[in-house]
Design an enzyme around this catalytic site. Structure first.
Site, PDB file in Angstrom:
ATOM      1  N   ASP A  56       0.859  -1.171   0.000  1.00  0.00           N
ATOM      2  CA  ASP A  56       0.000   0.000   0.000  1.00  0.00           C
ATOM      3  C   ASP A  56       0.902   1.231   0.000  1.00  0.00           C
ATOM      4  OD1 ASP A  56      -2.365   1.627   0.469  1.00  0.00           O
ATOM      5  OD2 ASP A  56      -3.233  -0.159   1.395  1.00  0.00           O
TER       6      ASP A  56
ATOM      7  N   ASP B 220      -3.118   4.570  -2.200  1.00  0.00           N
ATOM      8  CA  ASP B 220      -4.180   5.131  -1.378  1.00  0.00           C
ATOM      9  C   ASP B 220      -4.605   6.519  -1.872  1.00  0.00           C
ATOM     10  OD1 ASP B 220      -5.664   4.717   1.177  1.00  0.00           O
ATOM     11  OD2 ASP B 220      -4.650   6.570   1.759  1.00  0.00           O
TER      12      ASP B 220
ATOM     13  N   GLU C  26      -6.371   4.005  -5.945  1.00  0.00           N
ATOM     14  CA  GLU C  26      -7.689   4.156  -5.331  1.00  0.00           C
ATOM     15  C   GLU C  26      -8.239   5.549  -5.621  1.00  0.00           C
ATOM     16  OE1 GLU C  26      -9.859   4.024  -0.956  1.00  0.00           O
ATOM     17  OE2 GLU C  26      -8.013   5.131  -1.256  1.00  0.00           O
TER      18      GLU C  26
ATOM     19  N   HIS D 183     -11.156  -3.193   3.230  1.00  0.00           N
ATOM     20  CA  HIS D 183     -11.087  -2.871   4.660  1.00  0.00           C
ATOM     21  C   HIS D 183     -11.900  -1.632   5.035  1.00  0.00           C
ATOM     22  CE1 HIS D 183      -8.390  -0.198   2.646  1.00  0.00           C
ATOM     23  NE2 HIS D 183      -8.232   0.505   3.748  1.00  0.00           N
ATOM     24  N   ASP D 184     -12.462  -0.944   4.073  1.00  0.00           N
ATOM     25  CA  ASP D 184     -13.285   0.243   4.353  1.00  0.00           C
ATOM     26  C   ASP D 184     -14.769  -0.044   4.168  1.00  0.00           C
ATOM     27  OD1 ASP D 184     -11.001   1.863   4.727  1.00  0.00           O
ATOM     28  OD2 ASP D 184     -10.945   2.446   2.609  1.00  0.00           O
TER      29      ASP D 184
END
Ligand code: TEU
Ligand code: CA
Length: 551
Positions: free
Chosen positions: A104, A206, A248, A322-323
């Site tokens: 990430d 990210d 993302e 994960h969100d």
């Protein structure tokens, strides 16, 4: 697409990704927090599943205000997760199993504990001062503008030592980096190259769509400098590497997708887009007030993305991360039809054109948490918004209902390995409660069941490796206005794959569209295998299958 161009296609198009949220995956030292040795211990599980790469959520050194999405040292590992030696061992052990590691990359912001920020906030004269986004106060001494942080409160924080406010688009613990500064960009590119030299295969980036912001113009998402910076990064880091990059973006639409991942752009390989996720949110109250699932609208979004990237760019395929809430709870039925609807959702997603991503626990049909008290939540976003919503007059019960439906902690309860204490996640006290359904829902039990969710995922991932039509075939949606059934056709060199999925927990009539008519081999099914598609058929609750027709 010709056979030649298929053979030359990049590895990440036929591979399946698997996301690990390290904090919640597997704890080996009893501190209640997952760690890198825990990931290594479970690599055989992932090899058996057949995945090609792991997207590892951040493991860098961090004060963990946002569980690692707040990095204080980009070239070190958080002590709670392990050491650089553990990381190197992970890369080697994964590689021995044919699995690559994608890290990430969190470079829209750092942690407020990063050495750069310590220097930046101490003096305007420090070179690092300009690594961050500072503005003078408004005439009344207040913040320069009304911009609100994603996790609550003003996005601006006052620093008396320098007499300025800094921008924290997410929270004050996550000061935004100033990409306009060339030395900062150099630091980031060097750091990325350093990780590549350690053997990683790429980056998930990210909130990358925020780096080109123009604060004074109020442009944050997809700002005017975004694509210039991404092309710069490509030149300095990615050019000539056999890597994969996924950016993302909560702002990307089918109109802007190819600006990131079009083949001539030299930016990224894929984007994670969220149009299909946001479609299910309330237009005014957002995620905290989900609206009823609308299959026709959901299909429209995904079909539009398939069309937009049909001949250029490449889709990422996912419902979970994960969100986000657990997909079987959100789009399927986590009660009586948990196993069946989990398989149905997997079938629909893995058969589309793009690279599928599995989020840890999805492969055994893990479900949402059902918290009843705010003190059970851990997420900075949920807690920040709780304070704001309560102040606005929302009842705690209503807020918790929204958080249970859509909050980020749903995905962060520990991975359920066994039916034993703490689901086999830890010998200590887990940092967040284990879902009480781990007695039924766990890796050990699911893998022992030939009809389990894992077996179905394994089959899908294996099919991908032997059916090029699944990876490279054209995508043709059918029955687009059908509010119960998601169906489409994939086609390559005369091979036709008909995909049919019932999103309803009841028998559903389906008039087979012409394009899907035929008979052939059933490649995968979560019910009694079918051999023929014709006329009007009755689909079983959450039934899904893939038929290779006419070939
Ligand atoms: O998420 C981006 C992001 O905008 C999310 O906060 C999202 O808006 C929210 O979950 C939906 O309400 C990325 C990471 O995936 C997330 O975990 C981080 O908290 C965030 O960036 C900041 O780094
Ligand atoms: Ca641990």
């Amino acid at each position: 697409m010709t056979q030649l161009s298929i053979d030359a296609s990049p590895w990440w198009q036929s591979a399946t990704g698997y996301q690990i949220y390290p904090r919640s995956f597997c704890d080996t030292n009893g501190d209640g927090i997952g760690d890198i040795p825990g990931i290594i211990a479970k690599l055989d599980h992932l090899r058996d599943l057949g995945i090609g790469f792991i997207w590892l959520s951040p493991v860098y050194r961090s004060p963990m205000a946002d569980n690692g999405y707040d990095i204080s040292d980009y070239r070190d590992i958080a002590p709670e997760f392990g050491t650089l030696a553990d990381f190197d061992r992970l890369v080697a052990e994964a590689s021995a199993r044919g699995i690559r590691i994608v890290m990430d990359l969190v470079v829209n912001h750092s942690s407020s504990d990063h050495a750069w920020f310590h220097a930046a906030r101490a003096s305007r004269d420090a070179p690092e001062h300009d690594y961050y986004v500072w503005r003078d106060p408004a005439p009344d001494g207040g913040p320069p503008n009304g911009h609100q942080a994603c996790f609550g409160g003003s996005a601006w924080t006052w620093v008396p030592e320098v007499g300025q406010y800094y921008l924290g688009h997410f929270s004050p613990h996550q000061p935004d980096l100033n990409w306009q500064n060339p030395s900062l960009r150099r630091e980031i590119y060097d750091m990325m190259n350093w990780w590549f030299d350690r053997g990683i295969a790429g980056f998930r980036m990210d909130v990358i769509s925020l780096i080109g912001k123009d604060v004074d113009a109020g442009l944050y998402e997809e700002g005017p400098y975004l694509h210039g910076f991404l092309q710069d990064m490509h030149r300095e880091v990615l050019e000539g590497r056999d890597s994969v990059t996924v950016g993302e973006s909560w702002a990307v639409s089918t109109d802007t997708a190819l600006l990131y991942c079009g083949r001539d752009r030299r930016e990224l390989d894929m984007v994670f887009q969220f149009n299909h996720v946001v479609e299910g949110w309330d237009p005014v109250h957002g995620k905290w007030k989900p609206r009823p699932f609308d299959l026709v609208a959901f299909k429209r979004v995904l079909n539009d993305w398939q069309a937009a990237l049909a001949n250029d760019g490449w889709n990422s395929l996912f419902l979970s991360n994960h969100d986000l809430p657990r997909q079987v709870s959100k789009y399927g039925d986590d009660g009586a039809y948990r196993v069946k609807s989990a398989k149905m959702l997997a079938t629909v997603m893995h058969l589309m054109k793009g690279t599928p991503f599995v989020y840890q626990g999805e492969e055994i049909g893990m479900t949402n948490a059902a918290f009843t008290r705010i003190d059970q939540f851990r997420d900075v976003e949920t807690l920040g918004h709780y304070a704001e919503e309560i102040a606005r007059g929302v009842s705690p019960e209503a807020f918790i209902a929204g958080a249970n439906a859509n909050g980020r902690d749903n995905a962060r309860t520990p991975m359920q390995w066994t039916g034993g204490t703490n689901a086999g996640f830890t010998d200590g006290t887990p940092w967040i409660e284990v879902n009480p359904n781990h007695g039924q829902v766990n890796v050990e039990a699911d893998r022992a069941d030939p009809n389990g969710v894992f077996a179905h995922y394994k089959e899908l991932i294996a099919l991908r490796k032997s059916w090029p039509a699944m990876v490279h075939g054209t995508y043709r949606p059918v029955a687009e206005e059908d509010g119960s059934v998601f169906a489409y056709l994939r086609e390559l060199n005369g091979v036709r794959l008909a995909v049919v999925a019932n999103f309803k927990g009841e028998d559903t009539q389906f008039d087979v569209p012409d394009a899907l008519r035929g008979s052939g081999r059933c490649l995968i099914s979560n019910d009694i295998p079918r051999e023929r598609l014709d006329g009007r058929i009755t689909l079983k609750p959450f039934e899904a299958f893939v038929l290779s027709i006419g070939g």
